[in-house]
Structures are given as structure tokens and as C-alpha cells.
Design an enzyme around this catalytic site. Structure first.
Site, PDB file in Angstrom:
ATOM      1  CG  ASP A   1      -2.027   1.054   1.108  1.00  0.00           C
ATOM      2  OD1 ASP A   1      -2.580   1.448   2.161  1.00  0.00           O
ATOM      3  OD2 ASP A   1      -2.301   1.504  -0.024  1.00  0.00           O
TER       4      ASP A   1
ATOM      5  CD  GLU B   1      -8.343   4.802   0.214  1.00  0.00           C
ATOM      6  OE1 GLU B   1      -8.656   3.762  -0.364  1.00  0.00           O
ATOM      7  OE2 GLU B   1      -7.211   5.301   0.143  1.00  0.00           O
TER       8      GLU B   1
ATOM      9  CG  ASP C   1      -5.371  -0.156  -1.095  1.00  0.00           C
ATOM     10  OD1 ASP C   1      -5.202   0.948  -0.532  1.00  0.00           O
ATOM     11  OD2 ASP C   1      -6.470  -0.523  -1.546  1.00  0.00           O
ATOM     12  CG  ASN C   2      -4.575   2.144  -3.478  1.00  0.00           C
ATOM     13  OD1 ASN C   2      -3.677   2.075  -2.644  1.00  0.00           O
ATOM     14  ND2 ASN C   2      -5.755   2.662  -3.203  1.00  0.00           N
TER      15      ASN C   2
ATOM     16  CE  LYS D   1      -0.948   3.353  -3.959  1.00  0.00           C
ATOM     17  NZ  LYS D   1      -0.894   2.556  -2.706  1.00  0.00           N
TER      18      LYS D   1
HETATM   19  O1  LIG Z   1      -0.693   7.145  -3.265  1.00  0.00           O
HETATM   20  C1  LIG Z   1      -1.220   6.393  -2.450  1.00  0.00           C
HETATM   21  N1  LIG Z   1      -0.518   5.738  -1.520  1.00  0.00           N
HETATM   22  C2  LIG Z   1       0.899   5.959  -1.431  1.00  0.00           C
HETATM   23  C3  LIG Z   1       1.312   5.649  -0.029  1.00  0.00           C
HETATM   24  C4  LIG Z   1       2.497   6.011   0.401  1.00  0.00           C
HETATM   25  C5  LIG Z   1       2.912   5.743   1.805  1.00  0.00           C
HETATM   26  O2  LIG Z   1       3.905   4.737   1.798  1.00  0.00           O
HETATM   27  C6  LIG Z   1       5.087   5.252   2.366  1.00  0.00           C
HETATM   28  N2  LIG Z   1       6.232   4.564   1.784  1.00  0.00           N
HETATM   29  C7  LIG Z   1       6.792   3.548   2.496  1.00  0.00           C
HETATM   30  C8  LIG Z   1       7.879   2.853   1.988  1.00  0.00           C
HETATM   31  C9  LIG Z   1       8.401   3.196   0.737  1.00  0.00           C
HETATM   32  O3  LIG Z   1       9.393   2.570   0.265  1.00  0.00           O
HETATM   33  C10 LIG Z   1       7.790   4.241   0.014  1.00  0.00           C
HETATM   34  C11 LIG Z   1       6.704   4.920   0.549  1.00  0.00           C
HETATM   35  C12 LIG Z   1       5.019   6.747   2.140  1.00  0.00           C
HETATM   36  O4  LIG Z   1       5.881   7.459   3.013  1.00  0.00           O
HETATM   37  C13 LIG Z   1       3.558   6.997   2.420  1.00  0.00           C
HETATM   38  O5  LIG Z   1       3.276   7.032   3.807  1.00  0.00           O
HETATM   39  C14 LIG Z   1      -2.682   6.235  -2.420  1.00  0.00           C
HETATM   40  C15 LIG Z   1      -3.438   7.163  -3.123  1.00  0.00           C
HETATM   41  C16 LIG Z   1      -4.812   7.076  -3.110  1.00  0.00           C
HETATM   42  N3  LIG Z   1      -5.552   8.038  -3.843  1.00  0.00           N
HETATM   43  O6  LIG Z   1      -6.812   7.976  -3.890  1.00  0.00           O
HETATM   44  O7  LIG Z   1      -4.939   8.952  -4.448  1.00  0.00           O
HETATM   45  C17 LIG Z   1      -5.481   6.052  -2.414  1.00  0.00           C
HETATM   46  C18 LIG Z   1      -4.712   5.119  -1.719  1.00  0.00           C
HETATM   47  O8  LIG Z   1      -5.319   4.082  -1.026  1.00  0.00           O
HETATM   48  C19 LIG Z   1      -3.324   5.185  -1.722  1.00  0.00           C
HETATM   49  O9  LIG Z   1      -2.631   4.215  -1.055  1.00  0.00           O
HETATM   50 MG   LIG Z   2      -3.926   2.590  -0.520  1.00  0.00          MG
END
Ligand SMILES: O=C(NC/C=C/[C@H]1O[C@@H](n2ccc(=O)cc2)[C@H](O)[C@@H]1O)c1cc([N+](=O)[O-])cc(O)c1O
Ligand SMILES: [Mg+2]
Length: 214
Positions: free
Chosen positions: A141, A199, A169-170, A144
Site C-alpha cells: 500500500d 476509501e 491495495d489500489n 504504486k
Molecule cells: O498514493 C497512495 N498511496 C501511497 C502511499 C504512500 C505511503 O507509503 C510510504 N512509503 C513507504 C515505503 C516506501 O518505500 C515508500 C513509501 C510513504 O511514506 C507513504 O506514507 C494512495 C493514493 C490514493 N488516492 O486515492 O490517491 C489512495 C490510496 O489508497 C493510496 O494508497
Molecule cells: Mg492505498
């Protein structure tokens, strides 16, 4: 200076949830996201699918990529048997700090190891650092565009065993097309799509469950 959304989410948990009660922490975050500010937690609808897969797998080792504020961390940790090893990876120190507080507020801090860093840096070191051979359950999650490179790292470093389950997810919104194409076409996985919604919205999204065949 103005607070951040994760900080405001934490405040809502401290105000509305009962310390040591994971269900109340989950409800408080969902309420905050529905009535105050949308946030990118897996949410209640997809969260129920996550719960059912975790319960079905009953894993001894768990990895979560993308802790964010700890919402799915709490959902997963509350279902785990004692002695389960659960590692969650967060890249952003500010998010990690909020997540630690939310996980602790739920009383689940002893079940979770939160590691700060990038998945691509950490995955190659997990065996050495945490004495894990393979993961029974992995929840993706995070960013992406990291889903595909990271599943390839899991394979390269032998972190998947026959029967390991990955849940992503997603896969529709925002979407992970290259990852989907890979797990759905690779003979090494059996994949299944769980339709749901983004969500706290009516937008289509879903989870992809992939079983590693060895
Ligand atoms: O972009 C999305 N998620 C990216 C999540 C990123 C998270 O993962 C961490 N991370 C941890 C370890 C790493 O290596 C890199 C990042 C980042 O620091 C952040 O906390 C997203 C976007 C939407 N949306 O509707 O736009 C909906 C969703 O459910 C999503 O998950
Ligand atoms: Mg997500």
C-alpha cells in the site's frame, strides 16, 4: 505552523477512541476521514476484505509496505496470533511518528516493528536484520510504482515461500497496471481481484490477492 493531516488524524484518535481498544481507533479514523478530512487509509470497505484475507491466511510472518498513519497496521495487528512477526515499512519520518502513536494508542505496539526507510533498501536486508526467512502475508500500500520492483525483490531475495499471499491495495485507483499485468500473467502466481471502492468514496477500486505457487 499549521498541523499536518496525519497530526490532525492522531488528535481525532486521542479525542474519540478508547486507549487499548483497536476497534475504537479504527472507527475514529474512519469517522475522521468521512466527516472531517479524506485520507489515504485503506478504509472500512476494503479494510473488511483485508481482515478476511489476514484471518484466512493466519500468518506467522507479515510485511506491510506503506504504514502511513498506521490504520491498516492496526487492522492487521489486531487479528494476529501471539508470537507473529509483523514488520511495517514507512518512508516519511513524520508519518512514522504519527503511526507509532496511533499503534501505541491501540495497545498494539508490542505486535509491530515499524521500520523507517525505503522498501527497496530494506527488502534486501530483512533476512539479516530481522531473522525472517519467508513472509506468509504481505500487504502492499505504498508508492504504486514500487509494487512491481518490490515483488521482484521478494523473489530475488527468496522472501516468498509456496503459499505466501500478497494483497495489493489500489490496483484500480490510483492503479498499478504493470504490477497487475505481472501477477496476472506470471505462472508463479494465482491472482484474484476483490472489487471494492476507493476509501470513503464511490469510486471503483479493489484489492488484488496473489498466491505464490513456489
Ligand atoms: O498514493 C497512495 N498511496 C501511497 C502511499 C504512500 C505511503 O507509503 C510510504 N512509503 C513507504 C515505503 C516506501 O518505500 C515508500 C513509501 C510513504 O511514506 C507513504 O506514507 C494512495 C493514493 C490514493 N488516492 O486515492 O490517491 C489512495 C490510496 O489508497 C493510496 O494508497
Ligand atoms: Mg492505498
Amino acid at each position: 505552523t499549521r498541523s499536518t493531516r496525519p497530526q490532525r488524524m492522531l488528535k481525532a484518535v486521542q479525542k474519540n477512541a478508547i486507549r487499548g481498544n483497536p476497534e475504537s481507533v479504527i472507527s475514529a479514523i474512519d469517522y475522521f476521514c468521512k466527516h472531517s478530512e479524506w485520507a489515504m487509509n485503506v478504509g472500512d470497505e476494503k479494510g473488511c476484505i483485508l481482515d478476511s484475507v489476514v484471518t484466512e491466511v493466519d500468518p506467522s510472518t507479515v510485511l506491510e509496505l506503506g504504514t502511513y498513519c498506521g490504520y491498516s497496521t492496526v487492522r492487521i495487528a489486531r487479528l494476529l496470533s501471539p508470537g507473529t512477526k509483523f514488520i511495517t515499512v514507512e518512508f516519511n519520518p513524520a508519518s512514522a511518528e504519527v503511526a507509532r502513536k496511533i499503534i501505541a494508542y491501540a495497545g498494539l505496539q508490542d505486535k509491530v516493528t515499524l521500520v523507517e526507510g525505503a522498501s527497496g533498501d530494506l527488502i534486501p536486508q530483512i533476512k539479516k536484520l530481522y531473522g525472517i526467512t519467508t513472509f506468509d502475508f504481505i500487504f502492499l500500500d505504498h508508492w504504486k510504482d514500487r509494487y512491481l520492483p518490490d515483488i521482484k525483490l521478494f523473489e530475488e531475495y527468496g522472501l516468498l515461500g509456496k503459499g505466501s499471499v500478497l494483497l495489493a491495495d489500489n490496483v484500480i485507483c490510483p492503479g498499478t497496471p504493470e504490477y497487475l499485468e505481472y501477477v496476472r500473467n506470471s505462472p508463479r502466481y494465482e491472482s484474484r481481484y476483490y472489487p471494492s471502492h476507493l476509501e470513503y468514496t464511490k469510486v471503483e477500486d479493489g484489492l488484488e490477492k496473489s498466491l505464490f505457487l513456489g
